[in-house]
Design an enzyme around this catalytic site. Structure first.
Site, PDB file in Angstrom:
ATOM      1  N   HIS A 159      -7.717   9.875  -1.802  1.00  0.00           N
ATOM      2  CA  HIS A 159      -6.886   9.306  -0.465  1.00  0.00           C
ATOM      3  C   HIS A 159      -7.499   9.963   0.431  1.00  0.00           C
ATOM      4  CE1 HIS A 159      -2.831   9.687   1.048  1.00  0.00           C
ATOM      5  NE2 HIS A 159      -3.802   8.745   2.008  1.00  0.00           N
ATOM      6  N   TYR A 207       2.694   9.660  -0.244  1.00  0.00           N
ATOM      7  CA  TYR A 207       3.655   9.238   0.870  1.00  0.00           C
ATOM      8  C   TYR A 207       5.378   9.460   0.036  1.00  0.00           C
ATOM      9  CZ  TYR A 207      -0.280   7.149   2.519  1.00  0.00           C
ATOM     10  OH  TYR A 207      -1.632   6.593   3.577  1.00  0.00           O
ATOM     11  N   LYS A 222      -3.012   5.910  -4.187  1.00  0.00           N
ATOM     12  CA  LYS A 222      -4.094   6.982  -4.137  1.00  0.00           C
ATOM     13  C   LYS A 222      -3.725   8.265  -4.671  1.00  0.00           C
ATOM     14  CE  LYS A 222      -3.883   4.930   0.620  1.00  0.00           C
ATOM     15  NZ  LYS A 222      -3.131   4.206   0.883  1.00  0.00           N
ATOM     16  N   ASP A 261       1.229  -1.417  -0.289  1.00  0.00           N
ATOM     17  CA  ASP A 261      -0.095   0.004  -0.025  1.00  0.00           C
ATOM     18  C   ASP A 261       0.534   1.406   0.334  1.00  0.00           C
ATOM     19  OD1 ASP A 261      -2.474   1.556   0.843  1.00  0.00           O
ATOM     20  OD2 ASP A 261      -1.631   2.367   1.861  1.00  0.00           O
TER      21      ASP A 261
END
Length: 341
Positions: free
Chosen positions: A122, A60, A89, A55
């Site tokens: 997200h 990120y 996302k 994931d």
């Protein structure tokens, strides 16, 4: 300790996604809040340990590192692309319908993949984009520049990515029950997954009932309470929680760990997967990465599941209320009860 990868793969449980028909491994590796070299090592250890579900998210800044390792494994023949389940996302500063394809294609490029298994919105709330930093636009007073875009319109472009074969399934993250229902009622391709903060202190039972009724699978992020997140909040956003939880250190969790001869983390993760909740614990520690997937050689007694159920603090157990995005609670799609924290 060497992991028996064959055993891990054969015993790995999956959740079948109703809309897409995909088999989603019930344990995945979370990759938030990590440096590139840490992520490369973590993904390599995870794949060696039997993980096939990774994931990530555009936010990120880990997609490039993950893509590098995935392709090393694919090119060497150690894993086939169809054996992997990769989630990423759409960022909260890319929620405009006109930006979906742009950020989706950027993620594909960074991951070096031809398709994404699961693509999520997200967050239901949106910020304007700072093109220079590729991050949310910040106002002069320090508040985030809110963009009241309707996520239903964003979803329509997400559906197009499925129709083009560029992603296999789509879903959402951090939506509340009303937002999920509204999206469900106004979509052609229904959401397959809802990813939310979920752990022993925030068990989201009412939300999970809605997901069960709508046949939407639930993924738990921060299933161990996200140790270290408060330091991240403080460093990046100058924001901290006064009562940050230590779920791993709870006496009941430690007692059950002793009873089953497992780690506290394994007890907390088993509590969720035994209820068909997908978990994506994050760790950069090789031993903990291996430990977090060694969940299929024991079951918790029903009485012990109910004991852990009693740890639920409801909304008081929430860690991620997103108030570190200054002013976010003024957004029309802010998903939680308004807070003056």
């Amino acid at each position: 300790m060497r992991v028996n990868v064959k055993f891990a793969l054969e015993s790995m449980k999956s959740v079948k996604l109703i809309i897409s028909g995909l088999e989603m491994p019930i344990v995945g590796l979370g990759t938030w809040r990590a440096k590139p070299e840490e992520i490369e090592k973590a993904v390599d250890v995870a794949l060696e340990s039997g993980y096939r579900h990774i994931d990530t998210a555009f936010n990120y800044n880990t997609e490039e590192s993950i893509g590098k390792v995935l392709n090393q494994w694919i090119d060497s023949g150690r894993v086939k692309r169809e054996e992997l389940f990769i989630t990423t996302k759409l960022p909260n500063f890319g929620n405009r319908p006109s930006d979906v394809e742009r950020f989706f294609n950027l993620s594909l490029k960074k991951l070096q993949l031809e398709y994404i298994d699961l693509y999520l919105i997200h967050m239901p709330f949106s910020f304007h984009l700072n093109e220079t930093t590729m991050a949310p636009l910040i106002n002069k007073d320090g508040t985030f520049s809110l963009d009241p875009v309707d996520f239903v319109e964003t979803w329509k472009v997400m559906e197009n990515q499925v129709k083009k074969g560029l992603c296999k399934a789509i879903g959402v993250s951090n939506f509340n029950a009303q937002q999920l229902q509204r999206l469900y009622d106004n979509s052609e391709i229904k959401p397959d997954v809802l990813q939310v903060e979920l752990h022993a202190y925030l068990q989201q039972k009412d939300l999970r009932e809605v997901c069960n009724r709508l046949k939407v699978a639930v993924t738990a992020y921060s299933p161990l309470g996200s140790p270290g997140a408060n330091n991240h909040f403080s460093t990046k956003y100058d924001y901290s929680l006064d009562d940050f939880p230590d779920i791993l250190g709870h006496p009941d969790v430690k007692e059950l760990a002793s009873k089953y001869n497992k780690t506290p983390g394994q007890i907390l993760l088993k509590h969720l997967i035994q209820q068909d909740v997908i978990v994506i614990p994050k760790s950069g520690n090789p031993q903990r990465i291996k430990s977090n997937i060694e969940l299929f050689d024991f079951d918790l007694d029903q009485a012990d599941i109910e004991r852990l159920d009693q740890l639920d603090r409801a909304e008081k157990g929430r860690i991620f209320n997103f108030m570190f995005f200054k002013g976010v609670d003024n957004h029309p799609h802010y998903p939680f009860k308004r807070s003056k924290q």
